[in-house]
Design an enzyme around this catalytic site. Structure first.
Site, PDB file in Angstrom:
ATOM      1  N   GLU A  67      41.593  59.383  33.072  1.00  0.00           N
ATOM      2  CA  GLU A  67      41.058  60.479  34.335  1.00  0.00           C
ATOM      3  C   GLU A  67      40.109  61.321  34.034  1.00  0.00           C
ATOM      4  O   GLU A  67      40.682  62.851  34.390  1.00  0.00           O
ATOM      5  CB  GLU A  67      42.286  60.500  34.978  1.00  0.00           C
ATOM      6  CG  GLU A  67      43.429  59.229  34.733  1.00  0.00           C
ATOM      7  CD  GLU A  67      43.360  58.110  33.444  1.00  0.00           C
ATOM      8  OE1 GLU A  67      44.344  57.446  33.647  1.00  0.00           O
ATOM      9  OE2 GLU A  67      43.809  58.680  32.668  1.00  0.00           O
ATOM     10  N   SER A  68      38.578  61.110  35.476  1.00  0.00           N
ATOM     11  CA  SER A  68      37.748  61.886  34.867  1.00  0.00           C
ATOM     12  C   SER A  68      37.396  62.317  34.148  1.00  0.00           C
ATOM     13  O   SER A  68      37.047  61.811  32.713  1.00  0.00           O
ATOM     14  CB  SER A  68      37.992  62.757  36.248  1.00  0.00           C
ATOM     15  OG  SER A  68      39.268  62.572  37.666  1.00  0.00           O
ATOM     16  N   CYS A  82      42.499  62.882  37.396  1.00  0.00           N
ATOM     17  CA  CYS A  82      42.877  61.930  38.955  1.00  0.00           C
ATOM     18  C   CYS A  82      43.710  61.645  39.404  1.00  0.00           C
ATOM     19  O   CYS A  82      44.603  61.812  37.661  1.00  0.00           O
ATOM     20  CB  CYS A  82      41.364  61.549  39.684  1.00  0.00           C
ATOM     21  SG  CYS A  82      41.026  60.376  38.430  1.00  0.00           S
ATOM     22  N   SER A 244      33.136  56.530  36.371  1.00  0.00           N
ATOM     23  CA  SER A 244      32.908  57.854  35.977  1.00  0.00           C
ATOM     24  C   SER A 244      31.506  58.200  35.325  1.00  0.00           C
ATOM     25  O   SER A 244      31.975  57.139  34.873  1.00  0.00           O
ATOM     26  CB  SER A 244      34.481  58.240  35.338  1.00  0.00           C
ATOM     27  OG  SER A 244      35.696  58.404  36.095  1.00  0.00           O
ATOM     28  N   HIS A 257      32.563  60.760  39.824  1.00  0.00           N
ATOM     29  CA  HIS A 257      34.364  60.191  40.131  1.00  0.00           C
ATOM     30  C   HIS A 257      34.208  59.096  41.104  1.00  0.00           C
ATOM     31  O   HIS A 257      34.005  59.695  42.273  1.00  0.00           O
ATOM     32  CB  HIS A 257      35.090  60.497  39.523  1.00  0.00           C
ATOM     33  CG  HIS A 257      34.612  61.680  37.800  1.00  0.00           C
ATOM     34  ND1 HIS A 257      35.275  60.652  37.028  1.00  0.00           N
ATOM     35  CD2 HIS A 257      34.716  62.695  38.260  1.00  0.00           C
ATOM     36  CE1 HIS A 257      35.013  62.200  36.099  1.00  0.00           C
ATOM     37  NE2 HIS A 257      34.554  62.798  36.731  1.00  0.00           N
TER      38      HIS A 257
END
Length: 798
Positions: A67-68, A82, A244, A257
């Site tokens: 996540e990022s 995120c 990403s 992203h």
């Protein structure tokens, strides 16, 4: 739009550290880069994400996360996540490893995010910004004592910018490092991506490539590789969709992203640049970003030590078909200036994504018949930046307006436009006013405790005019404010020294009015009023302030209109006021300290109203009263014993043709609007009646967005028409006061202060004899709800 889906908007945390020798700490100056992978994964486990790819160079390490992204420099670490990740839980393990393993100490923290698309899906504390701020406050060391939180709004429903910053230093220089002042950070959030372009971020069915290979393919296919051709790119494609990328270019990072799903499509782009870069670099970069995603709406947050960079953003996007819908700016400790702009694509006939706009207010504590902030050290919210200053007051922003049809009586304020000449200097004043009772659902019969007074031709002199706003408080606040608005001008008008020594007359009038209120039939033991007044004598303004209402003047500066405060709020946040009331025997404590929730021996608020925690209040030595959040007022006989005095601070300003208008208003206006925002709104209207209605309506609306009630709202706007430099030598009989031209008003003290071209005076004097005088303009009540301002505006002309 989908009811639920993947949350694209990231949370971003940036932490800075220092050691014994920050330029060469640890082995080969690696600092935080010495953290082993197990320690990093321990931190990411708390956040609920993991590393999927990584790259490094001589300057820093870059990790693509599930996540990022994560960036680790020797003295700073940036985590951006995120979804429903728990980003703030990374703080304790990071601080522990930095301290115990590397001997590093935290020096600053910055947390930012946009508006979540699916806010109800977020776990605590991300359910609202207030919870996040409280969590940060509790997680950070006490040494980071300079703190500020702000929600920067926009006119685009899906976008707002939440910022929290904390530092060990009370400076806006970025993280206390002068080298960082040369750099800026762009954080771009894009929604409603072009559907065809968004499809490029879906994996093909049956694609058996790993995430790295598929990511490289997407990087080339979409043109992302051309945004910065010099960058070393580490990319990753998720299955079935999503992308990403981290870019490394020397000591600068960039990251992208993408959440491409229709209905909640989102992409972010972040990069670091230098103010010394070629101006065209930003233009080229933003053009390529727009070509990759073609969003319908986008926001750009620019963090820099100067304002200059953000102008490049607007200059780059507008030729690409984007219209700037809003711009706001604010300053943060150790972060510098943050300018937040939103843009929409003119060529798309789109509807905004209507996800929740989270501009949360702070919780309130009810005490002694008034409400106050408990979160970020702002007594009345004027300085905490929740609604920050507009960027620069550029007049071009005020010229896109329709025609105005003058009426003899205004449909909203139900008032005629008042005009009064000042023959000594051959100009005129055009003014209007509006007062609005607050909305109090728990007290529907509560009176409007604000009052106002306008007296023209004081003492029969056509060159002397008086404007005042009085904000009552306490059980008998209405009676107090009405008493003061009547008596103050009467005493002034009957003082024979008014023309010769206005400052002395002003001080005498306030003290005499206070004495009379104490001896009247009104119970002012726990009630009183603030007072903000402007006395016009020829081409000079004398501004007397007691309390926390405000006067502001609009000054033309090239193609801008700048707001300059004519008064400064008198609260315990001011060091001079704090010291004065302490000498008078006051205990200065927050409510939490008085109630035993915090140590009373440790000051928990900052140096200014924009910083700190639960706001400081004044208490007697052995009791829990009166609890005033201001240090001066008229009345309040109990609080007077601990230093809450009626002596005004008087400022003096000689008018020039660059002074366009001035505003006198109660704190109900400035609760959620800065001085610059009020001036910006007033400058949109050639008729002060329109301006009063617009500002009062906006204030009322913002109150209800943040609270279930509003304060009373009163505003006077006075336009200065026809003033020239030709009459500058006329003194109008005020030779007893130094009236050199002033370009900016500052906080004043009890004695005369002269600095350069600025003149400030505040003098204590004896009481004057009280005599009768003429009738003044009576106070009228406006309807319970302020109608929004007219659609047709006529901007200020000059």
């Amino acid at each position: 739009m989908a009811v639920s889906g993947f949350e694209g908007f990231e949370k971003r945390l940036e932490l800075h550290f220092f050691g014994d020798d920050p330029k060469n700490m640890g082995t080969l100056g690696l600092g935080l880069r010495l953290l082993d992978f197990d320690s990093i994964q321990e931190v990411l486990d708390e956040v609920q994400c993991t590393v999927v790819s990584a790259v490094a160079n001589h300057y820093f390490d870059a990790y693509v996360l599930s996540e990022s992204s994560l960036f680790v420099y020797p003295t700073k670490i940036i985590i951006k996540t995120c979804g429903t990740t728990q980003l703030l839980k990374s703080i304790p393990p990071l601080l522990r490893h930095a301290s115990l393993d590397l001997g590093l100490t935290l020096s600053s923290c910055r947390y930012t995010r946009g508006n979540f698309i699916f806010p109800r899906a977020q776990p605590f504390p991300y359910t609202n910004f207030q919870n996040e701020v409280v969590y940060l406050e509790e997680s950070l060391p006490a040494a980071l004592c300079y703190r500020k939180a702000s929600v920067m709004p926009s006119k685009t429903p899906s976008h707002a910018w939440h910022v929290f910053s904390a530092s060990t230093q009370n400076t806006t220089c970025r993280f206390g490092d002068s080298d960082d002042d040369d750099f800026y950070t762009l954080e771009i959030c894009m929604t409603e991506l072009d559907r065809n372009l968004a499809r490029n971020f879906f994996r093909r069915p049956g694609d058996d490539k790993n995430g790295d290979s598929a990511g490289k393919e997407m990087t080339e296919l979409t043109g992302i590789s051309q945004i910065n051709p010099r960058a070393l790119i580490c990319d990753f494609a998720f299955d079935p969709c999503g992308y990403s990328m981290n870019g490394i270019d020397g000591d600068r990072h960039s990251t992208i992203h993408v959440t491409p799903e229709d209905g909640y499509s989102y992409a972010s782009f972040e990069c670091v640049g230098s103010v010394y870069d070629d101006r065209e670099d930003v233009v080229r970069m933003l053009k390529k970003v727009v070509q990759v995603f073609r969003p319908a709406t986008m926001s750009v947050s620019t963090t820099c030590a100067s304002y200059e960079v953000w102008t490049r953003v607007a200059g780059a996007l507008e030729p690409l078909g984007f219209k700037c819908r809003s711009c706001a700016a604010d300053e943060f400790p150790a972060a510098g200036t943050v300018v937040y702009q939103t843009f929409v694509d003119r060529r798309k006939n789109h509807h905004f994504q209507r996800h929740n706009v989270e501009i949360q207010g702070y919780p309130f504590h009810h005490s002694h018949q008034e409400l106050h902030f408990r979160a970020m050290g702002c007594v009345h919210g004027k300085c905490c930046g929740r609604y920050p200053q507009s960027s620069d007051g550029d007049l071009r922003d005020f010229r896109d307006a329709g025609p105005y049809s003058a009426q003899r009586k205004h449909i909203l304020s139900e008032r005629s436009l008042e005009l009064v000449p000042v023959p000594s200097h051959d100009f005129r004043l055009e003014y209007s006013l509006l007062t609005q009772r607050g909305y109090y659902p728990d007290s529907p019969d509560k009176e409007n405790q604000d009052s106002f007074c306008v007296r023209t031709q004081v003492r029969g002199n056509p060159n002397i005019h008086f404007f005042g706003v009085f904000d009552g408080h306490g059980q008998f606040g209405t009676q107090c404010s009405n008493f003061v608005k009547d008596r103050l001008v009467e005493i002034l008008a009957n003082d024979p020294t008014l023309s010769a020594d206005p400052v002395k007359a002003y001080n005498s009038a306030f003290l005499t009015t206070n004495y009379e209120l104490h001896n009247s039939d009104i119970d002012d033991t726990m009630s009183g009023t603030t007072a903000i007044t402007v006395l016009v004598i020829g081409n000079t303004l004398y501004v007397a302030n007691v309390g926390d209402s405000r006067a502001v003047v609009a000054v033309k500066d090239g193609n801008r209109i700048i707001a300059e405060d004519l008064s400064y709020d008198q609260t315990p946040f001011r060091k001079d006021e704090y010291g004065r009331v302490k000498l008078c025997g006051a205990r200065v404590l927050s409510v939490d300290q008085v109630e035993g929730l915090k140590d009373p021996d440790i000051q928990t608020w900052g140096d200014e109203e924009s910083e700190g925690g639960d706001p400081p209040r004044l208490w007697v030595q052995n009791g829990m009263y009166p609890g005033t959040a201001f240090t001066r007022s008229v009345g309040d006989s109990t609080a007077e014993k601990i230093g809450v005095v009626a002596t005004p601070e008087v400022s003096v300003l000689q008018l020039t043709p660059n002074h366009l208008f001035f505003v006198v208003a109660s704190d109900g206006v400035f609760e959620f609007l800065s001085s610059q925002a009020v001036v910006n709104m007033a400058a949109k209207y050639s008729d002060p009646r329109d301006a009063c209605a617009a500002i009062a309506g906006e204030s009322y609306k913002l109150w209800l967005e943040h609270e279930n009630r509003t304060d009373d709202i009163t505003i006077i706007i006075v336009h200065i028409k026809g003033l020239s430099n030709s009459g500058g030598g006329v003194t109008d009989g005020t030779s007893g006061t130094n009236n050199r031209p002033a370009t900016r008003m500052r906080k004043v003290s009890e004695s005369s202060v002269t600095t350069g071209s600025e003149v400030f005076r505040s003098v204590r004097s004896d009481s004057s004899e009280v005599q009768s005088c003429q009738l003044v303009l009576s106070m009228n009540r406006s309807p319970a709800i302020v109608v929004p301002s007219p659609a047709c505006q006529s901007p200020w002309s000059w």
